[in-house]
Design a protein around this motif. Structure first.
Motif, PDB file in Angstrom:
ATOM      1  N   GLU A 294       0.859  -1.193   0.000  1.00 47.28           N
ATOM      2  CA  GLU A 294       0.000   0.000   0.000  1.00 47.28           C
ATOM      3  C   GLU A 294       0.887   1.233   0.000  1.00 47.28           C
ATOM      4  O   GLU A 294       1.950   1.225   0.621  1.00 47.28           O
ATOM      5  N   LEU A 295       0.426   2.285  -0.659  1.00 50.06           N
ATOM      6  CA  LEU A 295       1.073   3.578  -0.456  1.00 50.06           C
ATOM      7  C   LEU A 295       0.364   4.221   0.720  1.00 50.06           C
ATOM      8  O   LEU A 295      -0.794   4.625   0.617  1.00 50.06           O
ATOM      9  N   GLN A 296       1.053   4.265   1.811  1.00 48.79           N
ATOM     10  CA  GLN A 296       0.429   4.669   3.071  1.00 48.79           C
ATOM     11  C   GLN A 296       0.779   6.111   3.406  1.00 48.79           C
ATOM     12  O   GLN A 296       1.949   6.438   3.612  1.00 48.79           O
ATOM     13  N   PHE A 305       3.167  12.367   4.370  1.00 46.65           N
ATOM     14  CA  PHE A 305       4.224  11.804   3.525  1.00 46.65           C
ATOM     15  C   PHE A 305       3.750  10.411   3.094  1.00 46.65           C
ATOM     16  O   PHE A 305       3.050   9.735   3.843  1.00 46.65           O
ATOM     17  N   LEU A 306       4.170  10.014   1.901  1.00 47.39           N
ATOM     18  CA  LEU A 306       3.750   8.701   1.409  1.00 47.39           C
ATOM     19  C   LEU A 306       4.853   7.671   1.622  1.00 47.39           C
ATOM     20  O   LEU A 306       6.004   7.920   1.247  1.00 47.39           O
ATOM     21  N   LEU A 321       3.562  -5.764  -5.323  1.00 47.84           N
ATOM     22  CA  LEU A 321       2.478  -5.323  -6.207  1.00 47.84           C
ATOM     23  C   LEU A 321       1.523  -4.387  -5.487  1.00 47.84           C
ATOM     24  O   LEU A 321       1.163  -4.594  -4.331  1.00 47.84           O
ATOM     25  N   LEU A 322       1.117  -3.395  -6.248  1.00 48.14           N
ATOM     26  CA  LEU A 322       0.291  -2.321  -5.703  1.00 48.14           C
ATOM     27  C   LEU A 322      -0.931  -2.168  -6.605  1.00 48.14           C
ATOM     28  O   LEU A 322      -0.804  -2.215  -7.827  1.00 48.14           O
ATOM     29  N   ASP A 323      -2.076  -2.006  -6.026  1.00 47.21           N
ATOM     30  CA  ASP A 323      -3.280  -1.759  -6.836  1.00 47.21           C
ATOM     31  C   ASP A 323      -3.301  -0.284  -7.237  1.00 47.21           C
ATOM     32  O   ASP A 323      -3.551   0.585  -6.417  1.00 47.21           O
TER      33      ASP A 323
END
Ligand SMILES: C[S@@+](CC[C@H](N)C(=O)[O-])C[C@H]1O[C@@H](n2cnc3c(N)ncnc32)[C@H](O)[C@@H]1O
Length: 507
Positions: A294-296, A305-306, A321-323
């Motif tokens: 996840e980009l949190q 901040f990501l 893998l990221l959606d």
């Protein structure tokens, strides 16, 4: 990725003491036997056989990529914090917000049940530890929160628990290997909550991003549409829900922020999407189990901040893998369509010009070959003198390549250029005498005109790579004020000529 926050009080937060006391964690961190997150490790890439090293950002076309070893130098007023290069305007807002911040917290913003409260706590702690281990020696643990904020490191490394690899030709995802695609994989098992690193990139207000993607550097040789495609491809919205915290109302009112890893990225920008053929079917759904990152968004003080964080346990060797979300792929398709249309248009024009006037053009340029004729034609195309950069024009032939001779591109990119009523340049007059301008000015039905773009996803939509964000008053300039964000769960995209499309770009 515009994410609705349902932050639970007291969770996912590391509180740093304002006083001279050591930091206080609260609530007490429960031990997480299986899902123990690890702080980001020391920088280095594993030198495995298929590992790929990043290029330096140091001139030449290779700098135009997502994953770079060295980021571009800071421009005036810019600031680099935790891998996020804030544009001058963003930096001014950042400084203002942080100065007034009463939030002595590190708070991962909880989104759509991606992480449990316990994992959020763990993420907060890992971010804190990671930052602390990269703090300048003179900033002790006893420093006040303000001092600590001021000393945040410019970047955080991605550890050697991941490596970059080239996607093999037999990868089932259509076009990914063929495009020479890279990906990121684990070098060892990774637990949920492991922080891979910051999603390093250039943080811009949405309006700045829209301007920037039409204004490639003079060294960019592939046309403005291809540049835009790259900017979008590596773009993500930094999303903070409006109700993220009662302390963050100001932040929630800042104009949308976009981060683009293009030319700025670290390994995290190479995390691919698991979809099989998103460019054929951008609405393809993704099974939750196929996604492991996840980009949190993590609020540090009052600023998001990501971070790329492992959301599902990963085996050694497994791809990360990221959606990206459907909106990403829809927008990317649109952008690719624009680029292809521009290419076709340009090729047609050049073919017609060459077919119609080869003799005259040869005389005009003093050359005898078609190649030279094309080059001199591009020289002769009226340019936005004095506005080259602002107009996104890439300058005379040899610098900008043929794409600049496309009227469609000029239409889109030349808001500051001489209008039809203004006196034509000598070159344009010469072209007119030779019937060239009529061709160059012919409207192209395939090509889109300028568009206003805005993509936002509601909390129930799948997470796009482009997070959505704040709106607001802090931007100062009314032109920069927030644009409406779509209904919850809906995709909102504004386009003057197109039906709403969704999401994002590609290489
Ligand atoms: C953020 S970059 C990811 C890294 C990229 N593979 C590279 O080599 O630079 C996003 C781009 O990767 C490609 N990509 C990622 N996932 C994909 C997929 N499932 N199918 C096809 N292309 C994909 C697309 O070109 C997309 O725009």
């Amino acid at each position: 990725m515009r994410v609705k926050t349902t932050r639970r009080k007291g969770t996912g937060t590391v509180c740093r003491a304002q006083s001279a006391e050591a930091e206080v964690l609260h609530p007490a961190q429960p031990p997480l036997a299986e899902e123990q997150a690890e702080p980001v490790l020391a920088p280095s890439l594993s030198p495995s056989d298929t590992a790929v090293l990043p290029p330096d950002h140091g001139g030449g076309t290779h700098q135009f990529t997502g994953f770079v070893h060295r980021q571009p130098p800071l421009e005036k007023g810019e600031r680099r914090v935790l891998g996020h290069t804030l544009s001058a305007r963003v930096a001014a807002n950042y400084e203002c917000l942080q100065k007034r911040s009463k939030l002595a917290f590190i708070t991962p913003i909880s989104k759509q049940a991606a992480f449990t409260p316990a994992i959020l706590d763990q993420i907060a702690k890992a971010v804190d530890e990671c930052i602390s281990s990269h703090m300048p020696a003179q900033v002790s643990r006893e420093a006040s929160f303000r001092q600590w904020l001021d000393a945040l490191p410019a970047d955080l490394p991605v550890g050697n628990s991941v490596e970059v690899f080239r996607i093999p030709p037999d990868d089932p995802r259509q076009g990914l290997a063929a495009s020479g695609g890279l990906g990121l994989r684990a070098t060892r098992p990774l637990a949920v909550g492991t922080i891979l690193g910051p999603y390093r990139g250039h943080v811009l207000f949405q309006s700045e991003f829209n301007q920037r993607k039409r204004d490639p550097s003079p060294q960019w040789e592939q046309g403005v549409f291809a540049f835009r495609e790259q900017m979008e491809s590596f773009g993500a919205d930094i999303s903070v829900a409006d109700d993220i915290s009662p302390h963050c109302k100001a932040l929630a009112k800042v104009e949308n922020l976009t981060i683009s890893a293009f030319m700025y990225g670290n390994e995290t920008c190479l995390i691919n999407d698991p979809r099989r053929s998103p460019l054929q079917n951008p609405c393809e759904k993704v099974a939750a189990r196929a996604v492991n990152v996840e980009l949190q968004p993590v609020l540090i003080g009052s600023w998001p901040f990501l971070f790329a964080v492992v959301s599902r346990a990963v085996r050694a060797g497994q791809e990360l893998l990221l959606d990206y979300g459907q909106a990403y792929w829809q927008l990317l398709l649109e952008v690719i369509g624009d680029r292809k249309a521009a290419d076709v248009d340009l090729a047609k024009q050049e073919a017609r010009i060459l077919a119609q006037q080869p003799q005259q053009l040869s005389q005009l340029s003093g050359s005898t070959t078609g190649v030279e004729t094309q080059a001199s034609l591009q020289d002769a195309v009226p340019s936005c003198s004095g506005h080259a950069s602002a107009c996104g024009m890439v300058g005379p032939a040899g610098e900008g390549g043929g794409a600049t001779s496309s009227p469609a591109i000029r239409r889109e990119l030349e808001p500051g250029c001489p209008s039809a009523g203004q006196e034509a340049s000598p070159a344009a007059q010469l072209m007119e005498q030779h019937s060239i301008s009529a061709v160059a000015d012919e409207p192209s039905p395939q090509l889109p005109g300028p568009r206003q773009e805005h993509v936002a996803l509601g909390p129930n939509a799948s997470t796009p790579l482009r997070p959505g964000v704040p709106r607001g008053v802090l931007a100062g300039n009314p032109r920069d004020q927030a644009r409406p964000i779509g209904e919850k769960g809906a995709i909102a995209k504004k386009s003057s000529r197109h039906q709403p499309l969704h999401s994002q770009p590609r290489r």
